[in-house]
Design an enzyme around this catalytic site. Structure first.
Site, PDB file in Angstrom:
ATOM      1  N   GLU A  10      49.323   1.022   5.428  1.00  0.00           N
ATOM      2  CA  GLU A  10      48.723   0.935   6.757  1.00  0.00           C
ATOM      3  C   GLU A  10      49.610   0.099   7.688  1.00  0.00           C
ATOM      4  OE1 GLU A  10      46.020   2.571   8.834  1.00  0.00           O
ATOM      5  OE2 GLU A  10      46.260   3.272   6.793  1.00  0.00           O
ATOM      6  N   HIS A  61      50.756   7.579  14.181  1.00  0.00           N
ATOM      7  CA  HIS A  61      50.183   6.848  13.043  1.00  0.00           C
ATOM      8  C   HIS A  61      50.550   7.542  11.718  1.00  0.00           C
ATOM      9  CE1 HIS A  61      47.004   4.371  11.029  1.00  0.00           C
ATOM     10  NE2 HIS A  61      46.996   5.407  10.196  1.00  0.00           N
ATOM     11  N   GLU A  62      50.263   8.830  11.633  1.00  0.00           N
ATOM     12  CA  GLU A  62      50.530   9.540  10.375  1.00  0.00           C
ATOM     13  C   GLU A  62      52.025   9.626  10.111  1.00  0.00           C
ATOM     14  OE1 GLU A  62      48.031   9.854   8.455  1.00  0.00           O
ATOM     15  OE2 GLU A  62      46.520   9.525  10.019  1.00  0.00           O
ATOM     16  N   HIS A 108      53.040   6.637   8.223  1.00  0.00           N
ATOM     17  CA  HIS A 108      52.770   6.781   6.779  1.00  0.00           C
ATOM     18  C   HIS A 108      53.848   7.644   6.124  1.00  0.00           C
ATOM     19  CE1 HIS A 108      48.899   4.842   6.336  1.00  0.00           C
ATOM     20  NE2 HIS A 108      48.325   5.560   7.279  1.00  0.00           N
TER      21      HIS A 108
HETATM   22 ZN    ZN Z   1      46.431   5.205   8.173  1.00  0.00          ZN
END
Ligand code: ZN
Length: 498
Positions: free
Chosen positions: A291, A261-262, A265
């Site tokens: 997101e 997830h990170e 980003h």
């Molecule tokens: Zn996030």
């Protein structure tokens, strides 16, 4: 130096103040000793004060007025000007005292929230939350740029979004999610997560996460991963992007999907075109768009069959004792098991949006003065029953579970759900361009996907606003059907539903 260049330099400097602030916050969460919090908050306060004063100064005003008179700016310069003006016009409406008051309340509120959550007692947090809500109401009333207070707050996170627009999308979405959940409930396929809850050596988990994000395209020459209680991403420049993850010995998904997830980003922040480095455009189009990148990698890719076709043999080799009796398909199904749960960050893809809808509805009531702070825990519990059909045992699993409100981030939650919707629509458009993309992924080629995302999304930073950008890329406005279709296809297939 031309007036335009002076304006650019001014906002480039303001951006650097934000990077300094980010560095202080990164250190606070990764390395800083617990006892240093008061002194750290005074550093953050000072930086915030200096940069706010510069932003609202007469010098900035003069530069903006002069730049306004320049005709035929190119695409990048006109976006730099648009964002500079937007930021300035918001900031001059907010007195520095209010900015400082919000910053202080957020630090004390965060501390109270942690204590309240540990002790499972909302009353510890209540006075800080009440104060923060009052401050945010004042902030929104002074800004007054939307139809309602809540619309004004939303604009900080998702430019152009209104509560009416989001309401419509969320109502439609929740209707379909309930339909999907009903079908899954009646299916014979029962999935469970026991395979994920065995003991997994933290050191090996950490190494595996590094190997994955490296393969996805995370550039360790301009970025690093560390550990923190709550995973996050911050940039100290487009050439210095930090991510964190957390490792739970008896819950494999925490580190694995937290890192992916990170990393999503970070890939966005590492992918801006050179021309916008050092400008106020070096950021995501919106939080929702940011997101969309983390969720695309974490869920649509990271929880797909293709992804695990490539990675499962490697994971099995790393943890032979735990995984020798489980097939690739067993593992795929266990990471995708669907079950309504109390905690948002642990929710599966299908029920996740319901957690957001709950928060969105409550925030709307708060800022329309329709609910008292003392009524909030009860309201949270009632909505959990309506939306998820679950009972809340104590406030730590209810209203105290999220950090956002302690920091005054009201209007932030909807961007998580919008991110899912943007991601599904983007991925659909990429799959139409590249018919063999899924095959590439199952062979361990993730860089082709990254390059599509760079070209379509990352390189532009904030040049376009989110509504413009999604239309530019996909030819259509944001449409929740892409996400709904994605959920149906994936989960009906897992559950053998036609
Ligand atoms: Zn996030």
């Amino acid at each position: 130096m031309s007036n335009l260049n002076k304006l650019k330099e001014r906002f480039s400097e303001l951006k650097k103040f934000k990077y300094i602030n980010n560095l202080l916050q990164w250190d606070q969460q990764v390395y800083m000793p617990d006892g240093s919090i008061q002194d750290r908050s005074s550093l953050i306060e000072l930086i915030s004060k200096i940069s706010h004063k510069r932003l609202i100064s007469n010098k900035t005003k003069v530069l903006i007025n002069k730049a306004e008179k320049i005709n035929d700016l190119n695409l990048i310069d006109s976006a730099i000007f648009r964002e500079a003006k937007r930021e300035y016009e918001k900031a001059i409406k907010i007195p520095t005292d209010l900015v400082i008051e919000i910053a202080k309340t957020s630090i004390l509120g965060h501390d109270a929230w942690k204590k309240a959550r540990n002790k499972k007692k909302f009353t510890i947090f209540k006075p800080f939350l009440a104060k923060m809500i009052e401050l945010q109401k004042e902030y929104a009333d002074r800004l007054d740029i939307g139809q309602s207070r809540y619309d004004t707050l939303l604009d900080d996170y998702e430019p152009g979004a209104t509560s009416e627009w989001i309401s419509k999308i969320f109502n439609y979405l929740s209707k379909h999610i309930k339909e999907i959940l009903n079908k899954l409930k009646n299916s014979a396929e029962k999935l469970d997560q026991s395979i994920l809850k065995k003991k997994y050596d933290p050191k090996k988990q950490w190494e595996f996460s590094l190997e994955i994000i490296k393969t996805l395209g995370f550039n360790f020459n301009i970025g690093r991963q560390d550990k923190s209680t709550h995973p996050f991403t911050v940039s100290l420049s487009p050439n210095d992007v930090r991510i964190t993850t957390r490792i739970l010995e008896s819950f494999l998904p925490a580190c694995l999907f937290g890192s992916i997830h990170e990393c999503g980003h970070a890939l966005y922040d590492m992918g801006f075109m050179k021309a916008i480095h050092n400008t106020n455009l070096a950021g995501g189009a919106s939080l929702g768009f940011h997101e969309s990148q983390s969720r695309l990698w974490e869920n649509i890719i990271g929880k797909s069959k293709e992804f695990w076709h490539y990675w499962y043999p490697k994971l099995q080799e790393l943890f032979p004792e735990n995984l020798k009796n489980y097939s690739e398909d067993n593992f795929y199904k266990s990471i995708n098991s669907v079950k309504p749960s109390l905690i948002r960050v642990e929710a599966d893809e299908v029920t996740y949006s319901l957690h957001i809808i709950l928060r969105f509805e409550i925030e709307n009531l708060i800022f329309n003065d329709k609910v008292e702070v003392s009524e909030l825990p009860q309201l949270w519990n009632e909505k959990t029953e309506t939306l998820l059909d679950l009972k809340i045992p104590d406030d730590s699993k209810g209203i105290l579970q999220d950090v956002h409100w302690s920091g005054g981030a009201f209007g932030y939650f909807p961007t998580y759900c919008l991110g899912n919707l943007y991601a599904a629509q983007l991925y659909d458009s990429i799959l139409k361009k590249d018919l063999v993309l899924k095959e590439k992924i199952s062979n361990g080629n993730f860089l082709d996907l990254l390059n599509y995302l760079k070209k379509d999304v990352h390189q532009y930073g904030r040049i376009y606003h989110p509504k413009e950008l999604i239309k530019k890329i996909t030819g259509k406005n944001l449409n929740p059907d892409y996400y709904i279709d994605y959920l149906k296809q994936k989960y009906y297939q897992i559950h053998s539903i036609n």
